[in-house]
Design an enzyme around this catalytic site. Sequence first.
Site, PDB file in Angstrom:
ATOM      1  N   ARG A  46      -7.934   7.855  -7.994  1.00 49.95           N
ATOM      2  CA  ARG A  46      -8.946   8.574  -8.539  1.00 49.95           C
ATOM      3  C   ARG A  46      -9.537   7.910  -9.791  1.00 49.95           C
ATOM      4  O   ARG A  46      -8.905   7.061 -10.338  1.00 49.95           O
ATOM      5  CB  ARG A  46      -8.449  10.216  -8.694  1.00 49.95           C
ATOM      6  CG  ARG A  46      -7.087  10.012  -9.686  1.00 49.95           C
ATOM      7  CD  ARG A  46      -6.884  11.394 -10.277  1.00 49.95           C
ATOM      8  NE  ARG A  46      -5.475  11.264 -10.939  1.00 49.95           N
ATOM      9  CZ  ARG A  46      -5.212  10.821 -12.182  1.00 49.95           C
ATOM     10  NH1 ARG A  46      -6.337  10.533 -12.863  1.00 49.95           N
ATOM     11  NH2 ARG A  46      -4.092  10.931 -12.612  1.00 49.95           N
ATOM     12  N   LYS A  73       5.333   7.622  -3.810  1.00 49.47           N
ATOM     13  CA  LYS A  73       5.754   6.490  -4.736  1.00 49.47           C
ATOM     14  C   LYS A  73       6.628   5.538  -3.969  1.00 49.47           C
ATOM     15  O   LYS A  73       6.577   4.310  -4.065  1.00 49.47           O
ATOM     16  CB  LYS A  73       6.362   6.960  -5.906  1.00 49.47           C
ATOM     17  CG  LYS A  73       5.352   7.482  -7.071  1.00 49.47           C
ATOM     18  CD  LYS A  73       6.336   7.855  -8.188  1.00 49.47           C
ATOM     19  CE  LYS A  73       5.323   8.503  -9.190  1.00 49.47           C
ATOM     20  NZ  LYS A  73       4.414   9.447  -8.826  1.00 49.47           N
ATOM     21  N   GLU A  93      15.142   3.651 -10.274  1.00 52.77           N
ATOM     22  CA  GLU A  93      14.900   2.268 -10.552  1.00 52.77           C
ATOM     23  C   GLU A  93      15.877   1.927 -11.646  1.00 52.77           C
ATOM     24  O   GLU A  93      16.233   3.011 -12.359  1.00 52.77           O
ATOM     25  CB  GLU A  93      13.691   2.426 -11.063  1.00 52.77           C
ATOM     26  CG  GLU A  93      12.662   2.359  -9.954  1.00 52.77           C
ATOM     27  CD  GLU A  93      10.988   2.274 -10.247  1.00 52.77           C
ATOM     28  OE1 GLU A  93      10.269   1.900  -9.452  1.00 52.77           O
ATOM     29  OE2 GLU A  93      10.951   2.662 -11.447  1.00 52.77           O
TER      30      GLU A  93
END
Length: 495
Positions: free
Chosen positions: A291, A118, A200
Amino acid sequence: MARLTKLLVANRGEIALRIIRSARLFGLKTVAVYSAADAKSAHVGAADEAIAIGPAEAAKSYLDIAAIIAAAKQSGADAIHPGYGFLSERPEFARAAADAQIVFVGPRPEVMAALGDKVAARRIAVAAGVPVVPGIETAEISAARAFAALAGYPILVKAAAGGGGRGMRIVAEAAQLESALEAAAREATAAFGDGRIFIEKYLAHPRHIEIQVLGDEHGALVALGERDCSIQRRYQKIIEESPAPGLSAEMRAKMIDAALKLARAAHYTNAGTTEFLVEGDNFYFLEVNARLQVEHPVTEMRFGCDLVCEQLRIASGGKVSEPAAPRGAAIECRINAEDPEHNFRPATGTVLHLSVPGGPGVRFDSHMTRGAEVTPWYDGLLGKLICYGPTREEARGRLVNALGEFALLGVTNNAAYLRDIVASEQFRDARLSTHFIDQFFPEWKITNDEIDAAIVAAAITAGDVQAENAAPKANTERRSPWDSLNNFELWGSRR
C-alpha cells in the site's frame, strides 16, 4: 489506458484529504465516506460528494467492506483508493471491489494475500535470493529451543499475520521461551484471527530502512530510493527521512536491487514498500507493505513526484513514470494526539487554535482545522510535518524551526517532544537505530519556555474566541474570503 472518472476514498483524516487533492489533479471526481464521528471532518467537505457509512465504531464503518462497496455503487465510482490503515491491506476488500467491477488502487488481491502473510512473504524473499534474518517457520517448542541454542539468545517471536508489534515478543533466555510462544500466539489470534507465529534471531541495534517501489501492469518496475524509519516508539514510526544518512552507495544499490527482485517475484503492481533491517554491513528482508506508506511525502519531496497520481495512472492501465534523479533530503515527523509526559497517553479534545508553519521546503499534511474534534475512535495522527533541504542538515534545521512555529491548542500533542528529538545532537549525528528512543529519550519533560509559550497562546486564543462570539455572524455568507484555502475549509464551517 482505462478511463477512470470517479474515485471513492475508503479512508478518513489527513490521508483521505491528501488523496482527494491528487485525484482532483488527475481529473477525477471524488467521493468521501464518513462515520457518524466524522460528519464534519475536512475530507467530507473536500470531496465532490460524501456518503455516510455507519456509526463511529470503525468495525461498523471504515472496516465494513459491504458498506463501502455499496457506497461506491451508489455514487457510481469506478475506482476505490484504500489509503493506509483500515482495509488497505485486506485482500478480501480488493477482491470485493474486483467482483463489483470497481478498480482497486493497489496490488491484486492474491499478491496482497501472499505478502500480507509474513511467513509466505519470507518464502518469496528466499526464493528470489533476498537475504532474510535467520529463523524458523514453526513455534513448536522443541524446534524453538534447538534454534535458540544454535542462534543464541535473544530471539524474536513474531506473528505471521498483521503488524504494529502485536504478537511480538523478545525472548532473552530459555526460561522465557515457552510462555512467550503461548502469549504471542494468543495475542496474534486476538488481533488478527490468526495465531500462527514464527521465530527469528533478534538483531540488537538495527536500522529500519525501506525501499519505495512502483510497478505497472506492463511489467515495468521502478524504485524511488530509500527511507530511514529507525526512530520508533513501541514499534510505531515517528520520524522518517530520505535518504538514509550514512548508507553507502553500494549498500543502497544492493537494497534497491533486492526490493526489485522481490517485487518481480511477487508480480507486484502499484505502490508498495519493501522493508529491511540493517545491521553493520548486512541487510535482511523484514516485510512488504502492499500500500501507500504514511511516510511517502519524504520520497515525493526528494523525487519531485506525486505518488498518489502515480498510483492512479497505474490503476488506469498506464505506465509507471521513470523517476527523476533524487535531490536533497527530506525529514517527516508524525504529530500525534498523545501526552509524552504521561507515558504517551492518548489525547482527545477540540482544536481551539492551530498555527501551521510555512516557508520554503515546509509541508504540513493534515485534516485539522480550528473547531475540529479529536475523538477516541481512531488513530491519533493529527498531521505530518515534512521539511526539505539541499542537505540533511538544512532539512533538519528547517524542521526544528517549523516544529517551534507549530502550535495546536485544545489537544495535547507530541510536537515539542519531536522538536527536542530533531534538535538533539544524537539525531544531528544520525546515531540511528530502532532503539533510539529507549537509548536517548527514555523520559521527557516539557521545558518552562514551552509552557510559557503555551500559556501566552492560550490567552490569545481565549481573546480570539471571545471576540468571535461577540461579533455578528451572517447566516448565509462567509465572514471573510480568507475562510477558505484552495477550496478547503481552513477555520471550519462558518456559513
